[in-house]
Design a protein around this motif. Structure first.
Motif, PDB file in Angstrom:
ATOM      1  N   THR A 106       0.840  -1.201   0.000  1.00  0.00           N
ATOM      2  CA  THR A 106       0.000   0.000   0.000  1.00  0.00           C
ATOM      3  C   THR A 106       0.874   1.249   0.000  1.00  0.00           C
ATOM      4  O   THR A 106       0.588   2.218  -0.717  1.00  0.00           O
ATOM      5  N   GLN A 124       2.053   2.154  -3.435  1.00  0.00           N
ATOM      6  CA  GLN A 124       1.047   2.862  -4.243  1.00  0.00           C
ATOM      7  C   GLN A 124       0.909   4.309  -3.781  1.00  0.00           C
ATOM      8  O   GLN A 124       0.746   5.223  -4.584  1.00  0.00           O
ATOM      9  N   MET A 125       0.979   4.516  -2.457  1.00  0.00           N
ATOM     10  CA  MET A 125       0.926   5.887  -1.931  1.00  0.00           C
ATOM     11  C   MET A 125       2.127   6.684  -2.434  1.00  0.00           C
ATOM     12  O   MET A 125       1.993   7.844  -2.837  1.00  0.00           O
ATOM     13  N   THR A 167       1.686   8.002  -5.881  1.00  0.00           N
ATOM     14  CA  THR A 167       0.843   9.192  -6.023  1.00  0.00           C
ATOM     15  C   THR A 167       1.590  10.454  -5.611  1.00  0.00           C
ATOM     16  O   THR A 167       1.199  11.548  -6.010  1.00  0.00           O
TER      17      THR A 167
END
Lengths: 204, 337
Positions: free
Chosen positions: B21, B24-25, B28
């Motif tokens: 996770t 993916q953060m 961004t």
């Protein structure tokens, strides 16, 4: 992404993950292939070629569908490069139902090097239902850049929209009841499955 | 898991999920618009009883990037200085509707008490308690190691690669953690998390800076840095800060833990000579703030192997992941973090 009355979107229809899920098969492998070929040509027709087109698949099953569309477009338009034509857009962090469901795993977002500014973005998803996934995708697109236009392609439109969203390219319109589930199975995402679309549950 | 209190509570799969996770953060955070609407309308309270710059700013940035509202509460300049108890502070936060409380406290176990005393419904994240745990620091260290060394563990040349790292643990990785283990919650958190992820950890410290009971930890212990560098050949070396403020007694030795700073540096500092003996792919880490010239030389801190600045950036991504996994989703049935 399929929105269905059951909490988990991508859960298989039956405990047996291998083989065809139970229910009525409404689209077979050949039907899906024909529909995608037609959608690919419609996208080219509408946009007069593939020059500015960017296909963004929405995980899970929108991604292989977008890749298949890109391959078909590249077959017709020799100058189109399937690598820069297709990306993936994860919308998990933009959903409006995060608090009502178990925590979702965040997927990967990949946009080709050129970005989305000035492009015609075609969102690709497997089943269009409430329209809430597409709303989330529109928000995600705004954070990535400013496309010239956004269009929507889906393999199955099962109706029951909860938002003013309408697809531009549809594989098949499938009238359903809300207690039925529409399951798309693709060779890329579902092990031991041939391509098919199945309606399960409900009164029928 | 409703709270993040200790890396001992985290299973391998949960840890891998947090790291995936976080990746993916982090992706961004390379965009022009870094803010995500994910935690809109949720409130995160930073409850800091102990001074901190990077951890508080990191948590604040993480919460704001996810659109949560952030309330900063530090013991200095608040009613705590008038004698308010932890319980009353917690009840106040509960009344204000906090969804998550990020707690740093000088007393080991304070976040555990906040989470389990029934004062608060909020998710509690331990941001460092006494000499006990600092789980998000361990997670960001593991994330940094995985990002840089996943390709090496997979049999290739070491290079940062998030695609190769996705879904993997740290099985087979050799990590040396060097310095003031006794006062370090970072070391404690890292030993347990890295062991859970399959890495092999060697603690290197003078005997006076090792806690009682360290032999029960899932790691090896060495008193000799040069021997460890030669025999273990670590893939990652983490230098710990010498925590002079926690060493009682005065004088140039900083209490009675080592004779003088120069001798500490000579035996346990990462100087240019030791830096040159590291394997070509090895990375140099430090949780910060650094005592340049004491536990780490400027050459090591500024070398291309150093990932110390990147650790800070990864801290934001890891804390975003933790806040997302604790706060999104329907907690009534107990989410699996």
């Amino acid at each position: 992404m399929t929105r269905s009355p059951v909490p988990a979107d991508d859960a298989p229809a039956s405990p047996s993950s291998a083989g065809r899920p139970e229910g009525t098969v409404v689209l077979g492998e050949a039907d899906i292939s024909r529909a995608l070929t037609r959608i690919a040509h419609e996208i080219l027709e509408r946009n007069r070629g593939a020059a500015d087109v960017l296909l963004l698949g929405i995980p899970t099953r929108g991604v292989p569908l977008a890749q298949r569309l890109a391959r078909r477009i590249a077959e017709v338009e020799p100058q189109a490069d399937p690598a820069t034509l297709v990306g993936r857009l994860d919308v998990t962090m933009y959903r409006d139902d995060l608090r009502n469901n178990p925590t979702r795993t965040i997927g990967r977002t990949d946009v080709p090097a050129g970005g989305i500014d000035g492009k015609v973005v075609v969102l690709v998803d497997d089943v269009l239902y409430s329209g809430r996934t597409i709303r989330a995708a529109l928000d995600a697109i705004v954070d990535l850049g400013r496309p010239r236009a956004v269009q929507l392609a889906c393999l199955v439109d099962r109706g029951h929209r909860e938002l003013p969203i309408r697809p531009d390219f549809v594989g098949k319109n499938l009238p359903t009841a809300t207690d039925e589930r529409v399951l798309v199975r693709l060779a890329e995402t579902d092990r031991d499955n041939a391509d098919c679309v199945v309606i399960a549950g409900g009164a029928r | 898991m409703r709270h993040l209190l200790s890396t001992q509570d985290i299973s391998r799969d949960e840890a891998v999920r947090i790291l995936d996770t976080a990746a993916q953060m982090a992706a961004t955070q390379g965009r022009e618009i870094k803010k995500l609407p994910t935690l809109r309308g949720r409130t995160v309270v930073n409850l800091f009883y102990e001074d901190s710059t990077r951890t508080r700013i990191s948590f604040e940035t993480a919460a704001k990037r996810l659109s949560a509202d952030v309330i900063n509460f530090s013991a200095k300049g608040s009613s705590v200085s008038k004698g308010e108890s932890l319980k009353d502070t917690a009840l106040t936060l509960q009344a204000m509707g906090a969804d998550a409380v990020v707690c740093r406290h000088q007393a080991s176990g304070a976040p555990h008490l906040l989470a389990n005393a029934g004062w608060l419904d909020a998710a509690v994240v331990n941001a460092g308690d006494g000499m006990h745990q600092h789980p998000t620091q361990a997670l960001l260290d593991a994330f940094t190691m995985r990002r840089h060394l996943a390709t090496y563990l997979a049999g290739g040349a070491a290079r940062p690669d998030d695609d190769v790292a996705d879904g993997t643990d740290l099985a087979g990785l050799r990590v040396a953690i060097v310095g003031d283990v006794l006062h370090s919650r970072v070391a404690r958190s890292n030993v347990h998390l890295l062991a859970t992820l399959g890495a092999h950890v060697t603690l290197v410290a003078p005997p006076t800076l090792l806690p009682v009971g360290v032999q029960t930890w899932p790691c090896d212990v060495s008193f000799d840095l040069d021997a460890t560098l030669r025999d273990v050949a670590p893939d990652a070396i983490m230098m710990l800060r010498v925590q002079r403020e926690r060493m009682s007694g005065s004088g140039s030795g900083g209490g009675a833990f080592f004779p003088n700073p120069l001798e500490y540096t000579r035996k346990y500092g990462l100087d240019p000579r030791r830096l040159a003996t590291l394997a070509p792919h090895a990375i140099v880490m430090h949780p910060g703030p650094m005592n340049r010239g004491l536990e780490i030389s400027a050459e090591a801190a500024d070398s291309p192997r150093s990932v110390i600045v990147e650790q800070v950036g990864n801290g934001v991504a890891v804390r975003m992941a933790v806040l997302y996994l604790l706060l999104s989703g329907d907690n009534s049935e107990g989410t699996t973090l």
